[in-house]
Design a protein around this motif. Sequence first.
Motif, mmCIF file in Angstrom:
data_model
loop_
_atom_site.group_PDB
_atom_site.id
_atom_site.type_symbol
_atom_site.label_atom_id
_atom_site.label_comp_id
_atom_site.label_asym_id
_atom_site.label_seq_id
_atom_site.Cartn_x
_atom_site.Cartn_y
_atom_site.Cartn_z
ATOM 1 N N ASP A 279 14.641 59.625 5.884
ATOM 2 C CA ASP A 279 13.976 58.333 5.689
ATOM 3 C C ASP A 279 14.075 57.428 6.907
ATOM 4 O O ASP A 279 14.524 56.284 6.820
ATOM 5 C CB ASP A 279 14.572 57.628 4.460
ATOM 6 C CG ASP A 279 14.396 58.440 3.193
ATOM 7 O OD1 ASP A 279 13.329 59.066 3.056
ATOM 8 O OD2 ASP A 279 15.316 58.443 2.356
ATOM 9 N N TRP A 294 12.839 51.061 8.159
ATOM 10 C CA TRP A 294 11.640 50.438 7.585
ATOM 11 C C TRP A 294 10.785 49.915 8.724
ATOM 12 O O TRP A 294 11.308 49.418 9.717
ATOM 13 C CB TRP A 294 12.003 49.264 6.663
ATOM 14 C CG TRP A 294 12.680 49.650 5.378
ATOM 15 C CD1 TRP A 294 13.996 49.506 5.068
ATOM 16 C CD2 TRP A 294 12.072 50.230 4.233
ATOM 17 N NE1 TRP A 294 14.251 49.959 3.809
ATOM 18 C CE2 TRP A 294 13.084 50.410 3.260
ATOM 19 C CE3 TRP A 294 10.774 50.618 3.914
ATOM 20 C CZ2 TRP A 294 12.843 50.958 2.007
ATOM 21 C CZ3 TRP A 294 10.529 51.171 2.668
ATOM 22 C CH2 TRP A 294 11.546 51.329 1.728
ATOM 23 N N GLY A 436 10.484 48.192 -2.051
ATOM 24 C CA GLY A 436 9.683 48.603 -0.911
ATOM 25 C C GLY A 436 8.196 48.441 -1.129
ATOM 26 O O GLY A 436 7.434 48.331 -0.154
ATOM 27 N N ARG A 439 6.262 45.363 0.459
ATOM 28 C CA ARG A 439 6.018 45.231 1.899
ATOM 29 C C ARG A 439 4.541 45.027 2.205
ATOM 30 O O ARG A 439 4.172 44.724 3.332
ATOM 31 C CB ARG A 439 6.518 46.476 2.631
ATOM 32 C CG ARG A 439 8.021 46.636 2.613
ATOM 33 C CD ARG A 439 8.432 47.830 3.438
ATOM 34 N NE ARG A 439 7.948 49.081 2.873
ATOM 35 C CZ ARG A 439 7.624 50.154 3.586
ATOM 36 N NH1 ARG A 439 7.709 50.110 4.899
ATOM 37 N NH2 ARG A 439 7.215 51.255 2.998
ATOM 38 N N GLN A 471 4.724 54.094 -2.777
ATOM 39 C CA GLN A 471 5.279 54.313 -1.447
ATOM 40 C C GLN A 471 4.426 55.316 -0.665
ATOM 41 O O GLN A 471 4.211 55.158 0.549
ATOM 42 C CB GLN A 471 6.722 54.833 -1.544
ATOM 43 C CG GLN A 471 7.709 53.837 -2.131
ATOM 44 C CD GLN A 471 8.020 52.710 -1.162
ATOM 45 O OE1 GLN A 471 7.457 52.616 -0.084
ATOM 46 N NE2 GLN A 471 8.930 51.819 -1.547
#
Length: 500
Positions: A279, A294, A436, A439, A471
């Motif tokens: 990730d 991120w 998430g 975002r 996602q």
Amino acid sequence: MIVPSNEDLILEESVAETLAVEPRRPALAAANGTRFTSNIVGPLLFLRDMLSFLLAFPIALFAYEGLFGQMLVPSVHFFAATAMVGTFILLRVSKDSYLQNLFTMNERGDSAIFDALLSGLVATALVFLSGMVENFSRGVSVLYVAATVMLLSFSRWPFNSLLERMAQRGVIGQRIAFYGADPGSIEAIRKVLAASDLSHLHFVGVADDRPKLPDVPELPFIGGSDELATMARAGKVDQVLISVRNLPSARLHEIMERLNSVCVDISLIPDQAIDLAPDYRVRLIGTLPVLTVWQRPWRDVSGLLKRTEDIILAVLALIVVSPIMLVTALLIRLTSAGPVLFVQPRVGFNNEVIHVLKFRSMYSSQTDLVGLQTTTKADPRITPVGKVLRRLSIDELPQLLNVLKGDMSMVGPRPHATHMRVGDLFYQEAVKGYAGRHRVKPGITGLAQVRGLRGEIRTLERAKRRVELDQQYINQWSVWLDLWILLLTVRAVFLDADAY
């Protein structure tokens, strides 16, 4: 480039016997072959591109002569072709396209077709600016660009197949040894590399100078750094991955000092890269490598493109559905007391509260602003008109105004009520990674909604799957994906039984 000799193969068999393991059939090249690292992909890609441009020239001339039967001025068209090829190479070099390896090619894809079209436009502009337009044939120019694009497009599959065959036969290969017998770390690294589908990588064993080391499954123990250097000197190791946890800098320099006398790549894998895998993405800030966990999606040009898409589609949609919205407002006003619109606070971009507009589908005295009570199929709070509105998603149409305002997008993760629950837990508590999805701006529809996860979230498994799809959409966004989701949304409105 590495050319193994007969002595090398004899040494490899002796090493295998010493390690008491069965000698593996070399996945890499035989003694009479030549082995390259995956960096050969860049030069091969350049060769493919240049062959496409070269072959396109006679194809365009032949087609032009057959269609028009006219003579051309060679110098003008040679100038245009040279300008197009030069511009194309500059574009490709600026993107490091010819510095790619098998991994970056799988990750980044190939933009050759777009670059060819853009370089064709640049070459045409240069012809006009040079005052050669009177002797310039637009027809042969279009044919040349079309032939080049066709060849670049059709060559993708055979080119990728060639690379795969070269990797399988050992013409392209990378022999990797681990330094540091930490079974957990090595297994995590192997899983990450296996997920990248890189068939040219081959793990030859593990080396370590520390005593009493645990066994690593499926990998032989090579010995210490001296034995590792011997294998590298014999051409049996191309790269060493150092994967020792909490490795002191003095110890690292000592290992590198022992290996720096042989021709081998040495790479250090930090602990965080193992713990966070897969990730993250590796980025450079200047010359400093960083692990980006991120990253803001849809920024700069992509952000402007997404916003432009939203405004154009929302305006067009409002023009088309405005009669339906007027009729709906009239029906709500005539059949139940209360306002036409239901304004509900929901969680939006950057985890901020936005006010989402909907046509009211429930009795005004029973509406739920914070979303504590999940809407069910036979919910008594829904009015007769509201059932039809919810079934056909007409109640969502006022959110087109949210899109124009900038609170929402046409496509994105659906905004949830501030107190929405899954079972006995709030959504953000029940599903890991839920935050998430904030975002990006929430959407009127999304990937989860066209993949069968529209309507009530009855189980934790469905809630997790919805977040996974949100996602996935964020990571894979494109204008074409948005248009595809919108088309599937129209289909889901009439065929999805989970809408109520």
